[in-house]
Each structure stands twice: as C-alpha cells, then as structure tokens.
Design an enzyme around this catalytic site. Structure first.
Site, mmCIF file in Angstrom:
data_model
loop_
_atom_site.group_PDB
_atom_site.id
_atom_site.type_symbol
_atom_site.label_atom_id
_atom_site.label_comp_id
_atom_site.label_asym_id
_atom_site.label_seq_id
_atom_site.Cartn_x
_atom_site.Cartn_y
_atom_site.Cartn_z
ATOM 1 N N CYS A 115 0.821 -1.226 0.000
ATOM 2 C CA CYS A 115 0.000 0.000 0.000
ATOM 3 C C CYS A 115 0.846 1.264 0.000
ATOM 4 C CB CYS A 115 -0.950 -0.008 1.190
ATOM 5 S SG CYS A 115 -2.015 -1.451 1.198
ATOM 6 N N HIS A 117 -9.383 3.509 -0.546
ATOM 7 C CA HIS A 117 -7.993 3.041 -0.557
ATOM 8 C C HIS A 117 -7.738 2.092 -1.728
ATOM 9 C CE1 HIS A 117 -4.099 1.803 0.649
ATOM 10 N NE2 HIS A 117 -4.420 0.839 1.500
HETATM 11 N N1 COA Z 1 -16.631 1.641 5.505
HETATM 12 C C1 COA Z 1 -17.954 1.962 5.391
HETATM 13 N N2 COA Z 1 -18.839 1.231 4.712
HETATM 14 C C2 COA Z 1 -18.398 0.122 4.114
HETATM 15 C C3 COA Z 1 -17.038 -0.266 4.179
HETATM 16 C C4 COA Z 1 -16.155 0.531 4.906
HETATM 17 N N3 COA Z 1 -14.876 0.207 5.003
HETATM 18 N N4 COA Z 1 -16.873 -1.410 3.473
HETATM 19 C C5 COA Z 1 -18.085 -1.716 2.969
HETATM 20 N N5 COA Z 1 -18.996 -0.787 3.356
HETATM 21 C C6 COA Z 1 -20.424 -0.761 3.058
HETATM 22 C C7 COA Z 1 -20.699 -0.935 1.579
HETATM 23 O O1 COA Z 1 -20.787 0.328 0.943
HETATM 24 C C8 COA Z 1 -22.034 -1.655 1.603
HETATM 25 O O2 COA Z 1 -23.041 -0.695 1.874
HETATM 26 P P1 COA Z 1 -24.517 -0.825 1.214
HETATM 27 O O3 COA Z 1 -25.043 -2.142 1.733
HETATM 28 O O4 COA Z 1 -25.210 0.374 1.727
HETATM 29 O O5 COA Z 1 -24.264 -0.847 -0.259
HETATM 30 C C9 COA Z 1 -21.931 -2.564 2.818
HETATM 31 O O6 COA Z 1 -20.964 -1.938 3.680
HETATM 32 C C10 COA Z 1 -21.482 -3.968 2.498
HETATM 33 O O7 COA Z 1 -20.375 -3.879 1.621
HETATM 34 P P2 COA Z 1 -19.479 -5.137 1.264
HETATM 35 O O8 COA Z 1 -18.541 -4.723 0.160
HETATM 36 O O9 COA Z 1 -20.347 -6.333 1.061
HETATM 37 O O10 COA Z 1 -18.655 -5.326 2.604
HETATM 38 P P3 COA Z 1 -17.683 -6.502 2.955
HETATM 39 O O11 COA Z 1 -18.185 -7.111 4.214
HETATM 40 O O12 COA Z 1 -17.415 -7.383 1.785
HETATM 41 O O13 COA Z 1 -16.303 -5.724 3.239
HETATM 42 C C11 COA Z 1 -14.653 -4.999 4.766
HETATM 43 C C12 COA Z 1 -16.142 -4.948 4.385
HETATM 44 C C13 COA Z 1 -14.411 -4.062 5.944
HETATM 45 C C14 COA Z 1 -14.236 -6.407 5.126
HETATM 46 C C15 COA Z 1 -13.821 -4.489 3.531
HETATM 47 O O14 COA Z 1 -14.177 -3.150 3.237
HETATM 48 C C16 COA Z 1 -12.323 -4.577 3.771
HETATM 49 O O15 COA Z 1 -11.724 -5.651 3.647
HETATM 50 N N6 COA Z 1 -11.667 -3.441 4.078
HETATM 51 C C17 COA Z 1 -10.228 -3.429 4.336
HETATM 52 C C18 COA Z 1 -9.442 -3.432 3.055
HETATM 53 C C19 COA Z 1 -7.983 -3.619 3.339
HETATM 54 O O16 COA Z 1 -7.578 -4.436 4.150
HETATM 55 N N7 COA Z 1 -7.124 -2.861 2.638
HETATM 56 C C20 COA Z 1 -5.713 -2.893 2.868
HETATM 57 C C21 COA Z 1 -5.413 -2.175 4.135
HETATM 58 S S1 COA Z 1 -3.744 -2.244 4.634
#
Ligand code: COA
Length: 380
Positions: A79, A328
């Site tokens: 990243c 991100h």
């Molecule tokens: N913040 C706020 N809302 C979020 C979100 C976040 N980080 N991630 C997803 N949402 C929302 C989506 O917009 C969606 O909303 P809706 O139902 O109104 O459309 C809902 O939550 C479900 O989204 P979805 O994509 O199915 O969520 P998910 O459970 O698959 O993923 C996480 C959620 C947190 C696991 C994912 O965002 C993630 O892995 N984030 C970290 C990424 C990462 O590790 N990057 C590298 C960092 S070093």
C-alpha cells in the site's frame, strides 16, 4: 506542477480508463500547459490491476498516457507503492536524468471475488505466520488496536471519533468513495470485523487512480505561477511480520521515514500545517500521529478527542477524508495524498480548504508497517 484524480469508489471503469482519466486530469491542471513529449520518465504505483492481473503494467501507463518511448517503471511496495513511486520520481529529477516526470497510482479492486481479494491483500502482509494462522489485515490491525487500547488505557470510543471526523471530511471531497457523514453511535454500533475494529473502522475496497507531474524546481515557473515544492522525502522499512517486532504499537518504518523527510526538508514539525496519514484502519491514525512525532505514545487519543485533528483544529489530519472515507485503491493512495497536498497548498481544495495551509506532510504505509514513506510539500 500538476495533479489529477479520478473518483474513488466501486467503479464501472476499467484500469486503462482510470489511468487515462487521472493522467489527462494532471496535464489539464498545468496552468501554462505541458507537452507530453517533454516527459522524460514515468512511474506507475500498483499492486496488480485487480481481475485484469496485468503484471507488466508499466507499459500500460506509457500507452494510456500517450508517451510510448518514455522509460516507465512499475513500483510495488504494497500500500506504500504510491509514496515510493513519488520518491523514485524525485530521485530521477535530482539525479539530473530528466526535468519532467509523470507518477501515476492505480488500483482496480472491486472486480475480483472477496476470496481472491483476501488472498491478494494477504500477500502484502506476512504469509508464513500471520496469514497461515488465518489473520487478515483487519485482524492484524485489530490485534494492534487491542494492545494499544490496553497498554495506554484508552477509551475505544476514540476509534469511532476518528471515523466520524474522516467521514465528515470525505463528505466535502468530490473524489471520495464515501461522501457521507456518519454518527458516533453508528461507528460504535457497526458490525464487528476484527474486534475492537468494526466496519466503520476499516478503509473500504476501492477502485481509482491519481497522477502527478513533477518537474525540476528551476523549471517550475515555466509551467505554473503556483508551484508546489517537494521539500523532502524519507522512507523506511521494518520486519514483515508484526510478531518479529519489539513493540507492535509502534511502526519503526514510519519513524525512519519521518526523520529522513524532516532532515532533507530542513523543517521542524511546528512548520507543518496539516497531515495526510495512512489510516487504513482507525487505529492506524493514532499510531501515525505518534510515530510521526506529533504526539507522545498514548497521547494521540487525547489530541483526537480534543478535536485538534479536525479540519478546523490546530493540526488537521486527513482533510480529504483519509483512507477511511476517501477510499484506498492501494497503489493510488500515496499519489492521492500528494494530490490533496497539491490542492490544499494552492488554496484549491474548495469546501475542505484549510485556511492558510503552507506546508503538508503525507505518510504512506505498506502492509502493517513493513514499509513507509513520508513526503513534505510546501506552497511556492
Ligand atoms: N466503511 C464503510 N462502509 C463500508 C465499508 C467501509 N470500510 N466497506 C463496505 N462498506 C459498506 C458498503 O458500501 C455496503 O453498503 P450498502 O449495503 O449500503 O451498499 C456494505 O458496507 C457492504 O459492503 P461489502 O462490500 O459487502 O462489505 P464486505 O463485508 O465485503 O467488506 C470490509 C467490508 C471491511 C471487510 C472491507 O471493506 C475490507 O476488507 N476493508 C479493508 C481493506 C484492506 O484491508 N485494505 C488494505 C489495508 S492495509
């Protein structure tokens, strides 16, 4: 001299369109115009183009930017790829190799299945121990958060306060993935991802690109009357797995990077107007404030709670919404942070403008702190 950005979010556009969009916007932002034939070198920060899996992606940058023939290099440090690409671009100019460099950052993340994404994200961390034990990135930061909160006896509500602040800023950023405010209770009550981190403590999975045009300082006024200078760049690295480090609540890579950046810029922390830090999870914003030396260990929570890090506070942090709200797209993030510095230091950040911003510090982290860069920018 120029900076461009696409919208971040779950986008229809493919990686080629995103690169083209950001690069075209960067050229369009150059007040007095710049010709693509003047570019002598280009760098692309990316981890892998999502489902497209174009490994040799540097050539795609040359193609989409309309500059085949120009030496292009892909930079990949998880990243922190964007920050390291900017560092490479600065080196290309300082070495005298060229006067004009293009840096682009890109990720397409939403077009792969979540299982594949977990694998893909996982390989940016430690695969021999952490991933083998089933720990995701959120899991690693969850462990760090648990340790931090216990060690410093900090109220976990501060994590929700960071999420609320960054969403408040993101709501004013037309490029942000999430352009909506959230309430403290929503953040605290969000579904748990990796305790103590909930959904609203995590950065989302985003698509997007950003691009910069950098030139030699003595050439800057040929292109613009409002240049933004790179005062200094620092970088550092650490052991890959957090279990190999003496203290999981401190990132040595950030500390080395900030020392190098301040030394090369010859500036003091008190001269910095605002920070763009790598808040991939809310806890990371607290660690960043401490490792960057703007708060003593355990003190960043108090700064946050007092409102010092809000856009209107005495040390604004992540005025663009940070990774939490702006999104991100991994390779694009470091370049996007520099784009925010460019806008703020030219008083062109619109509703989220920090009045009188004259110097910015950007902080980009790879994995769970295994690599980091810090860059300091000032208004011309
Ligand atoms: N913040 C706020 N809302 C979020 C979100 C976040 N980080 N991630 C997803 N949402 C929302 C989506 O917009 C969606 O909303 P809706 O139902 O109104 O459309 C809902 O939550 C479900 O989204 P979805 O994509 O199915 O969520 P998910 O459970 O698959 O993923 C996480 C959620 C947190 C696991 C994912 O965002 C993630 O892995 N984030 C970290 C990424 C990462 O590790 N990057 C590298 C960092 S070093």
């Amino acid at each position: 001299m120029g900076a461009g950005h696409t919208r971040f979010g779950a986008l229809e556009a493919g990686p080629r369109d995103l690169i083209r969009g950001a690069v075209d916007a960067a050229f369009a932002s150059v007040d007095k115009g710049a010709d693509r034939v003047e570019v002598g070198e280009a760098y692309l920060a990316t981890l892998g183009f999502g489902g497209w899996q174009i490994g040799h992606s540097a050539a795609v940058l040359a193609e989409e930017a309309g500059m085949t023939g120009v030496p292009t290099t892909r930079v990949e440090n998880a990243c922190a790829s964007g920050g390291f690409a900017i560092r490479a671009a600065v080196d290309a100019i300082v070495s005298g190799r060229t006067d004009l460099v293009l840096v682009a950052g890109l990720e397409k993340m939403t077009d792969v299945t979540s299982a594949r994404r977990r694998y893909w994200l996982g390989v940016s961390g430690d695969t021999e121990w952490e991933r083998a034990a089933g720990v995701t990135f959120a899991g690693v930061y969850g462990l760090i958060a648990s340790r931090y909160l216990a060690e410093h006896r900090v109220d976990p509500a501060v994590l929700a306060e960071i999420a609320v602040k960054n969403h408040e800023n993101g709501a004013l950023n037309p490029y942000a993935h999430f352009q909506k405010r959230i309430r403290l209770e929503e953040a605290q009550g969000a579904p748990r991802v990796a305790d103590p981190l909930g959904l609203l403590d995590c950065c989302p999975v985003s698509d997007g690109a950003a691009a910069l045009l950098l030139c030699a300082p003595d050439a800057a006024r040929r292109y613009t009357d409002a240049p933004v200078y790179v005062d200094g760049v620092g970088a550092g690295s650490d052991r890959l797995a957090i279990q190999e480090r003496p203290d999981i609540t401190r990132f040595g890579a950030t500390r080395w990077a900030v020392d190098g950046a301040l030394r090369s810029a010859k500036v003091e922390r008190s001269e910095i107007s605002f920070l763009e830090v790598h808040d991939c999870f809310t806890i990371a914003e607290l660690l960043a404030l401490e490792d960057l030396g703007f708060a003593e260990p355990g003190e960043a929570a108090r700064l946050t709670h007092e409102g010092a890090t809000r856009r209107t506070g005495r040390l604004p942090v992540n005025p663009d919404g940070g990774l939490k709200a702006k999104g991100h797209p991994m390779g694009a993030t470091g370049v996007s942070q520099a784009h925010e510095a460019f806008l703020q230091l030219r008083s062109a950040a619109g509703a989220r403008q920090i009045p009188g911003a004259s110097r910015a510090l950007t902080h980009n982290v790879g994995g769970a702190g295994a690599t980091a860069t810090v860059t300091i920018f000032s208004a011309g």
